[in-house]
Design an enzyme around this catalytic site. Structure first.
Site: not given
Ligand code: PNS
Length: 258
Positions: A100, A124, A173, A211
């Site tokens: 990150h 979560k 990645r 993570s």
């Molecule tokens: O670190 P992560 O868990 O891969 O991040 C995922 C994240 C936070 C980017 C994604 O879950 C997100 O944007 N969540 C917010 C809700 C949302 O907008 N959902 C629609 C995504 S298309």
């Protein structure tokens, strides 16, 4: 005539034709200090206190006058050449890793501002609560002056609009990330067509780092040194190592007595 986003109280108007580029710069404040106008490439930088009311042609500003250059200028104007590009880097960051941090550093170099946005996800059960993640990320990014850390819930595209981000930064990645990231990028584009997703690759030594694996290794007593910053190693120990937990509780008790 077009208006651009500039430092508070400043405005710039530019008229571009094939023959000339004329800029009018103004500052909507009182005062009489002499204006200090600098031309930077085809952009204009203003550094002055006081009132500026100026109009100058390309010869004065150092901007090239030929037709092709005027056309290029028009294209740049269309995409808001002088506008600051703010990007949002959303994620769970539970915990934040060196991968990150690598991406934040890369992002900070290409965007004017980078908002690291931690998802407040009630579904979560994270290892680190929101404020713990916020504190770790703030400490990790303290040296990057154009980076700030915030938390968000709800739709990511809505938070991006709130912080005026025109781009979303995500890391890729390996090929395995691609499918999920593509789906998310396209869905976000459907929700907010003006928001671009920008993918960057972290350094290869972090290409297998996540993570989830860090949590698993730390929970099973393995070493996560080199995978996360020292601060996160320490926080993981405090959270997961019973001996460290006990010592911290004792210290706290002693401090309260003293
Ligand atoms: O670190 P992560 O868990 O891969 O991040 C995922 C994240 C936070 C980017 C994604 O879950 C997100 O944007 N969540 C917010 C809700 C949302 O907008 N959902 C629609 C995504 S298309």
């Amino acid at each position: 005539m077009t208006s651009y986003e500039l430092p508070p109280l400043c405005y710039i108007r530019r008229r571009v034709t094939a023959e000339s580029v004329t800029c009018t710069i103004g500052q909507v404040s009182a005062g009489s200090a002499a204006p200090n106008i600098t031309s930077r490439g085809t952009g204009i930088a203003i550094a002055s206190a006081g009132r500026i009311e100026s109009s100058f042609t390309e010869a004065e500003s150092g901007v090239n006058t030929d037709h092709a250059s005027a056309q290029r200028q028009l294209r740049k104007d269309e995409r808001g050449f002088l506008k600051k590009v703010i990007a949002m880097y959303p994620g769970s960051f539970d915990p934040p890793t060196n991968g990150h941090l690598d991406l934040i550093e890369r992002g900070s170099k290409i965007f004017d501002e980078l908002v690291v946005a931690i998802l407040r996800n009630a579904e979560k059960a994270p290892l680190f609560n929101l404020s713990e993640r916020l504190l770790m990320l703030e400490a990790m990014t303290a040296d990057f002056k154009n980076v700030r850390v915030e938390t968000f819930d709800g739709l990511m595209v809505e938070y991006a609009a709130k912080v005026k981000a025109s781009a979303v930064l995500r890391g890729i990645r390996a090929i395995s990330d691609y499918e999920y990231e593509l789906q998310m990028a396209l869905m976000n584009r459907k929700l907010q067509p003006d928001l671009e997703t920008v993918f960057m690759m972290p350094a290869e030594q972090y290409s297998y780092l996540s993570s989830r694996l860090v949590r698993e290794i730390a929970q099973l007593g393995g070493s996560v040194k080199d995978l996360v910053p020292d601060l996160v190693v320490q926080r993981l120990k405090e959270k997961l190592d019973p001996a460290v937990k006990l010592a911290n509780a004792r210290n706290l008790k002693q401090r309260k007595r003293g």
